[in-house]
Design a protein around this motif. Structure first.
Motif, PDB file in Angstrom:
ATOM      1  N   GLY A  96     -50.164 -12.675  66.197  1.00 16.80           N
ATOM      2  CA  GLY A  96     -51.608 -12.527  66.243  1.00 16.80           C
ATOM      3  C   GLY A  96     -52.182 -12.996  67.564  1.00 16.80           C
ATOM      4  O   GLY A  96     -51.674 -13.947  68.163  1.00 16.80           O
ATOM      5  N   THR A  97     -53.265 -12.344  68.001  1.00 18.67           N
ATOM      6  CA  THR A  97     -53.854 -12.658  69.305  1.00 18.67           C
ATOM      7  C   THR A  97     -55.327 -13.045  69.194  1.00 18.67           C
ATOM      8  O   THR A  97     -56.083 -12.887  70.150  1.00 18.67           O
ATOM      9  N   LEU A  98     -55.720 -13.555  68.031  1.00 17.69           N
ATOM     10  CA  LEU A  98     -57.128 -13.893  67.800  1.00 17.69           C
ATOM     11  C   LEU A  98     -57.696 -14.812  68.877  1.00 17.69           C
ATOM     12  O   LEU A  98     -58.848 -14.665  69.294  1.00 17.69           O
ATOM     13  N   THR A  99     -56.909 -15.768  69.354  1.00 18.07           N
ATOM     14  CA  THR A  99     -57.413 -16.754  70.315  1.00 18.07           C
ATOM     15  C   THR A  99     -57.161 -16.374  71.766  1.00 18.07           C
ATOM     16  O   THR A  99     -57.584 -17.090  72.669  1.00 18.07           O
ATOM     17  N   VAL A 101     -47.458  -6.655  67.318  1.00 16.59           N
ATOM     18  CA  VAL A 101     -48.467  -7.501  67.950  1.00 16.59           C
ATOM     19  C   VAL A 101     -49.835  -7.016  67.476  1.00 16.59           C
ATOM     20  O   VAL A 101     -50.186  -5.845  67.649  1.00 16.59           O
ATOM     21  N   ASP A 102     -50.603  -7.921  66.868  1.00 24.27           N
ATOM     22  CA  ASP A 102     -51.878  -7.573  66.255  1.00 24.27           C
ATOM     23  C   ASP A 102     -53.041  -8.087  67.094  1.00 24.27           C
ATOM     24  O   ASP A 102     -53.078  -9.261  67.475  1.00 24.27           O
ATOM     25  N   THR A 103     -54.006  -7.204  67.363  1.00 25.81           N
ATOM     26  CA  THR A 103     -55.193  -7.601  68.108  1.00 25.81           C
ATOM     27  C   THR A 103     -56.397  -6.847  67.547  1.00 25.81           C
ATOM     28  O   THR A 103     -56.316  -6.205  66.508  1.00 25.81           O
ATOM     29  N   ALA A 104     -57.541  -6.939  68.218  1.00 28.03           N
ATOM     30  CA  ALA A 104     -58.758  -6.237  67.803  1.00 28.03           C
ATOM     31  C   ALA A 104     -59.693  -6.168  68.996  1.00 28.03           C
ATOM     32  O   ALA A 104     -59.631  -6.990  69.921  1.00 28.03           O
ATOM     33  N   SER A 121     -50.964  -3.071  67.346  1.00 30.14           N
ATOM     34  CA  SER A 121     -51.978  -2.777  66.335  1.00 30.14           C
ATOM     35  C   SER A 121     -53.312  -3.336  66.789  1.00 30.14           C
ATOM     36  O   SER A 121     -53.398  -4.500  67.197  1.00 30.14           O
ATOM     37  N   THR A 122     -54.341  -2.517  66.745  1.00 32.72           N
ATOM     38  CA  THR A 122     -55.679  -3.015  67.049  1.00 32.72           C
ATOM     39  C   THR A 122     -56.660  -2.495  66.012  1.00 32.72           C
ATOM     40  O   THR A 122     -56.307  -1.679  65.161  1.00 32.72           O
ATOM     41  N   LYS A 123     -57.893  -2.986  66.090  1.00 33.95           N
ATOM     42  CA  LYS A 123     -58.897  -2.679  65.071  1.00 33.95           C
ATOM     43  C   LYS A 123     -60.229  -2.358  65.742  1.00 33.95           C
ATOM     44  O   LYS A 123     -60.481  -2.774  66.872  1.00 33.95           O
ATOM     45  N   LEU A 167     -48.788  -4.449  53.236  1.00 33.79           N
ATOM     46  CA  LEU A 167     -49.718  -5.561  53.432  1.00 33.79           C
ATOM     47  C   LEU A 167     -49.314  -6.396  54.639  1.00 33.79           C
ATOM     48  O   LEU A 167     -48.154  -6.798  54.773  1.00 33.79           O
ATOM     49  N   LEU A 168     -50.296  -6.649  55.511  1.00 34.90           N
ATOM     50  CA  LEU A 168     -50.114  -7.507  56.680  1.00 34.90           C
ATOM     51  C   LEU A 168     -50.985  -8.741  56.479  1.00 34.90           C
ATOM     52  O   LEU A 168     -52.161  -8.743  56.849  1.00 34.90           O
ATOM     53  N   PRO A 169     -50.451  -9.811  55.879  1.00 37.58           N
ATOM     54  CA  PRO A 169     -51.273 -10.992  55.581  1.00 37.58           C
ATOM     55  C   PRO A 169     -51.743 -11.696  56.854  1.00 37.58           C
ATOM     56  O   PRO A 169     -50.957 -11.978  57.755  1.00 37.58           O
TER      57      PRO A 169
END
Length: 327
Positions: free
Chosen positions: A19-22, A47-50, A80-82, A203-205
């Motif tokens: 996760g790349t939230l920060t 790798v998950d981002t938004a 993956s992005t949003k 599901l991606l928790p």
């Protein structure tokens, strides 16, 4: 790292996601690079981002680190992005087709890539017809800007409606859904998870470590360098610092002691191996924290430990049970 299919699709991802939230906010380029390198070296791919993480800086930073001449080859990652979340207190989501497609183009520019592997609606927009939002997903796939699509933070009926709609005609099947899930938050087991299982959506928790509480770091107070010690993030952690959570954290710590491992590994292994779960998304402040999470790859919890953790963390609120024989 073991790879898993995301739902009933051909997309394979590592069973832990980064996760790349920060990133771009609390995590600078040096720390982000160390995290990505450690993740890639361990066999991680997802790798998950938004588009809203760090006001777009997370995507920009990831784009600088990925490429043929960069730190990690683009072909080795599942990005993956949003889109859909907006910094507007009066309207927190915008699921209009125009906004979503413009946001996707902006994401691609920041990421420095022609496509993303997984593109998700970041949240349900009550002001836009759902079929309009979903049409943006179909357009993204048909134009090659996204390989697979999904949703994030959809409740049970929203996921069921979206997933069923996408199974009709020439539409694109939903590959994944992202939602908070951990030993401290099992609410999705009531409706979201059954819908995902029935529709073949992986599901991606998010927050699989209970916003950090399941690591045990808050058992004897709030560390000043933790999220709970941050003025901005303390409200995010505070709901999981009650007595119920403490009992669950104590049980996780007891299990970790018995297995000669850490509470972090026990909590992460539990959610990783739940039915319907493809890959928990793990965020970290630095590479050292991430490496500790990645070490869970070799751990499988014994059945008796899983049952004990299931029991102590069982959700309190269930559907009403009726004994019709007494009526």
């Amino acid at each position: 790292m073991e790879q898993r299919h995301l739902g009933r699709t051909g997309l394979r991802v590592s069973r832990l996601g980064l996760g790349t939230l920060t990133w771009g906010r609390d995590t600078d380029e040096h720390d982000a690079a160390e995290q990505l390198k450690a993740f890639w070296d361990a066999g991680g791919t997802l790798v998950d981002t938004a588009d809203v993480y760090g006001g777009g800086e997370a995507e920009y930073l990831l784009g600088r680190l990925v490429g043929d001449k960069a730190l990690v080859p683009r072909r080795d990652l599942v990005i993956s992005t949003k889109a859909g979340s907006v910094p507007d207190p009066d309207r927190r989501t915008d699921g209009s087709r125009g906004h979503l497609l413009a946001a996707l183009d902006a994401s691609l520019a920041r990421l420095g890539t022609d496509y993303v592997d997984l593109w998700q609606l970041h949240a349900f927009d009550p002001y836009t017809p759902l079929e309009e939002s979903l049409q943006a997903l179909d357009i993204a796939v048909s134009t090659g800007r996204a390989r697979y699509v999904g949703v994030s933070d959809f409740c049970g009926w929203q996921l069921a409606k979206a997933g069923t709609w996408q199974l009709a005609g020439e539409r694109t099947r939903l590959a994944g859904t992202q939602m908070e899930y951990s030993l401290l938050q099992r609410g999705i087991e009531r409706e979201v998870l059954p819908a995902a299982l029935d529709l073949g959506i992986g599901l991606l928790p998010s927050s699989p470590l209970g916003r950090g509480v399941l690591t045990g770091k808050y058992r004897h107070g709030t560390p000043t360098d933790s999220r709970g010690g941050s003025e901005a993030l303390a409200p995010f952690v505070e709901p999981y610092l009650d007595e119920t959570a403490s009992r669950i954290v104590d049980a996780v710590s007891t299990a970790a002691d018995g297995l000669a491992t850490t509470p972090l590994q026990v909590a992460l292994a539990w959610v990783r191996d739940r039915p319907g779960v493809t890959a928990p998304i793990v965020g970290a402040r630095n590479a050292q924290q991430l490496t500790a999470a990645l070490s869970v790859e070799s751990l499988s919890l014994p059945d008796e430990i899983c049952r004990a953790l299931d029991d102590v963390s069982a959700p309190v609120h269930r559907y009403p049970d009726h004994d019709w024989s007494t009526l």
